[in-house]
Design a protein around this motif. Structure first.
Motif, mmCIF file in Angstrom:
data_model
loop_
_atom_site.group_PDB
_atom_site.id
_atom_site.type_symbol
_atom_site.label_atom_id
_atom_site.label_comp_id
_atom_site.label_asym_id
_atom_site.label_seq_id
_atom_site.Cartn_x
_atom_site.Cartn_y
_atom_site.Cartn_z
ATOM 1 N N UNK A 95 -3.744 -2.395 -3.636
ATOM 2 C CA UNK A 95 -3.329 -0.946 -3.818
ATOM 3 C C UNK A 95 -3.768 -0.350 -2.688
ATOM 4 N N UNK A 96 -4.763 -0.633 -1.977
ATOM 5 C CA UNK A 96 -5.202 -0.031 -0.737
ATOM 6 C C UNK A 96 -4.605 -0.560 0.405
ATOM 7 N N UNK A 97 -4.016 -1.755 0.492
ATOM 8 C CA UNK A 97 -3.117 -2.106 1.184
ATOM 9 C C UNK A 97 -1.824 -1.662 1.367
ATOM 10 N N UNK A 98 -1.240 -1.304 0.324
ATOM 11 C CA UNK A 98 0.043 -0.612 -0.114
ATOM 12 C C UNK A 98 -0.084 0.850 0.868
ATOM 13 N N UNK A 99 -1.212 1.520 0.359
ATOM 14 C CA UNK A 99 -1.474 3.072 0.870
ATOM 15 C C UNK A 99 -1.385 2.758 2.337
ATOM 16 N N UNK A 100 -2.202 1.884 2.932
ATOM 17 C CA UNK A 100 -2.168 1.941 4.430
ATOM 18 C C UNK A 100 -1.069 1.398 4.991
ATOM 19 N N UNK A 101 -0.203 0.505 4.274
ATOM 20 C CA UNK A 101 1.126 0.279 4.957
ATOM 21 C C UNK A 101 1.951 1.333 4.999
ATOM 22 N N UNK A 102 2.210 2.197 3.878
ATOM 23 C CA UNK A 102 2.876 3.576 3.931
ATOM 24 C C UNK A 102 2.340 4.611 5.042
ATOM 25 N N UNK A 225 -3.461 6.960 -0.070
ATOM 26 C CA UNK A 225 -2.626 7.285 1.168
ATOM 27 C C UNK A 225 -3.390 8.496 1.571
ATOM 28 N N UNK A 226 -3.223 9.472 0.772
ATOM 29 C CA UNK A 226 -3.763 10.959 1.100
ATOM 30 C C UNK A 226 -4.953 10.993 2.003
ATOM 31 N N UNK A 227 -5.917 9.887 1.343
ATOM 32 C CA UNK A 227 -7.430 10.047 1.999
ATOM 33 C C UNK A 227 -7.032 9.310 3.303
ATOM 34 N N UNK A 228 -6.570 8.166 3.417
ATOM 35 C CA UNK A 228 -6.400 7.680 4.584
ATOM 36 C C UNK A 228 -5.521 8.301 5.937
ATOM 37 N N UNK A 229 -4.743 9.184 5.246
ATOM 38 C CA UNK A 229 -3.751 9.962 6.091
ATOM 39 C C UNK A 229 -4.661 10.913 7.059
ATOM 40 N N UNK A 230 -5.664 11.766 5.872
ATOM 41 C CA UNK A 230 -6.500 12.578 6.463
ATOM 42 C C UNK A 230 -7.495 11.997 7.479
ATOM 43 N N UNK A 231 -7.734 10.734 7.178
ATOM 44 C CA UNK A 231 -9.025 10.292 7.807
ATOM 45 C C UNK A 231 -8.491 9.737 9.506
#
Length: 376
Positions: A95-102, A225-231
């Motif tokens: 699921x984290x991988x899908x978030x990073x891919x997006x 995805x939101x946390x990764x985008x903000x980071x």
């Protein structure tokens, strides 16, 4: 030398000593500040997320063991066993991988993470079906049924869990394993429960359990995805680049639409559940005020929802059975069920027989004493 004659050394704190201790505390504080202010290693975090999103042997073995433990925890109605099963689960990775891919706009990586997730979900549901067939004679427990009523609260929990998992993944000082346990708790049990319910041919409940798992997956992916985008994880670059909120929405538009639709449906489910609980509480209070008197006590109140009405089965124990006229008057006072159908009471009365010695005097039992005698 005697004890009272032992020499004693007295050290007095000098101003220089105090300054030295204060300097040491300041140095330790600066070290702690530097530890907390470590920058995110974008390259290493990406490598970790990609490794956890691969369909490895470790992923399948650990999730299979978690599904077996969770399955027997559900069948034995043990919440502690269900929670303990999550210590070996690894469902957060894909699921984290899908978030990073997006976020990074990497379609090939998304297909890999999605494939891992689908295979993991299919395996866990299949294990649930097998466990359900092997233990087909065991009843469906409360722990299983509790995963068949998804509401908006489950969505909020999954959003917070996904954000915590993503934050732990990018933070240099936090362990993602601990947060992964909490996230897996929201995924593995409903998937196993759906498999057990499929084995029992309880299709509606099985679909609701799968819906709960889908809700958790989508919510965890969006918040991650939101946390990764903000980071600063954007466009596959190791450095933060300018990326607007509009771009974030475009890259996650499908997940956001699914999340919005699920939010509306789960809010509707929550309101229905709330109305049902309020209706049942109101009816139970009115029934207790009518029947809990003259040494009579209510054992159980069951709600049997039928096509044209809601039948309320009341098991009553005591000395004096209620009259049909009383029940008819009670039916007139009861509110309609949440569907707008009438509520009808049916009483099963169990007489209480008082047995005592012949020489004992006759006396009336007070209400409080009767409650103490009847309670198990």
């Amino acid at each position: 030398m005697e004890k009272d004659q032992d020499p004693t050394i007295v050290v007095e704190d000098s101003p220089e000593q105090e300054k030295y201790e204060l300097l040491k505390e300041k140095l330790k504080y600066k070290q702690a500040e530097r530890e907390n202010s470590k920058k995110i290693d974008h390259k290493q975090v990406r490598l970790n997320i990609q490794a956890d999103a691969l369909p490895s042997k470790t992923f399948f073995i650990m999730n299979a063991l978690a599904a077996i433990i969770a399955g027997y925890g559900l069948l034995s109605n043990s919440a502690a066993v269900v929670i303990g099963a999550m210590l070996v689960a690894m469902m957060l990775g894909p699921i984290s991988g899908m978030a990073l891919a997006f976020i990074d706009n990497r379609w090939l990586f998304f297909k890999t993470a999605f494939k891992t997730l689908v295979l993991g979900v299919s395996m866990i549901v299949s294990i649930g079906i097998i466990l359900g067939l092997i233990n087909i004679n065991l009843p469906i427990t409360h722990e299983i049924l509790s995963r068949t009523q998804p509401t908006i609260m489950d969505l909020m929990i999954a959003l917070a869990g996904g954000a915590a998992g993503a934050f732990a993944a990018v933070s240099p000082r936090l362990s993602v394993a601990v947060v992964g346990v909490a996230v897996a708790t929201a995924l593995v049990p409903p998937l196993v429960a759906s498999g057990i319910l499929i084995a029992h041919l309880e299709w509606k409940h099985a679909a609701n359990a799968l819906l709960l798992a889908l809700t958790n997956i989508v919510a965890i992916q969006i918040s991650s995805s939101l946390v990764l985008w903000a980071a600063g994880f954007r466009r596959g670059s190791d450095e933060e680049v300018n990326s607007t909120v509009i771009e974030f929405i475009k890259r996650n538009i499908v997940s956001l639409l699914v999340l919005f639709a699920l939010g509306i449906y789960l809010s509707f489910n929550f309101m229905m559940m709330l109305n049902k609980q309020m209706y049942e509480h109101q009816v139970e209070s009115l029934i207790e005020s009518q029947f809990n008197q003259h040494n009579n006590l209510i054992d159980t109140v069951q709600f049997d929802r039928r096509k044209e009405m809601t039948l309320i089965r009341v098991v009553l124990r005591g000395d004096i059975a209620p009259k049909p006229q009383q029940i008819s008057a009670l039916n007139q006072k009861l509110a309609q069920d949440p569907r707008g159908k009438p509520s009808v009471v049916q009483v099963r009365f169990i007489p209480v027989q008082i047995i005592q010695a012949k020489e004992s005097p006759d006396f009336d039992i007070k209400q409080v004493e009767a409650e103490q005698l009847i309670q198990p």
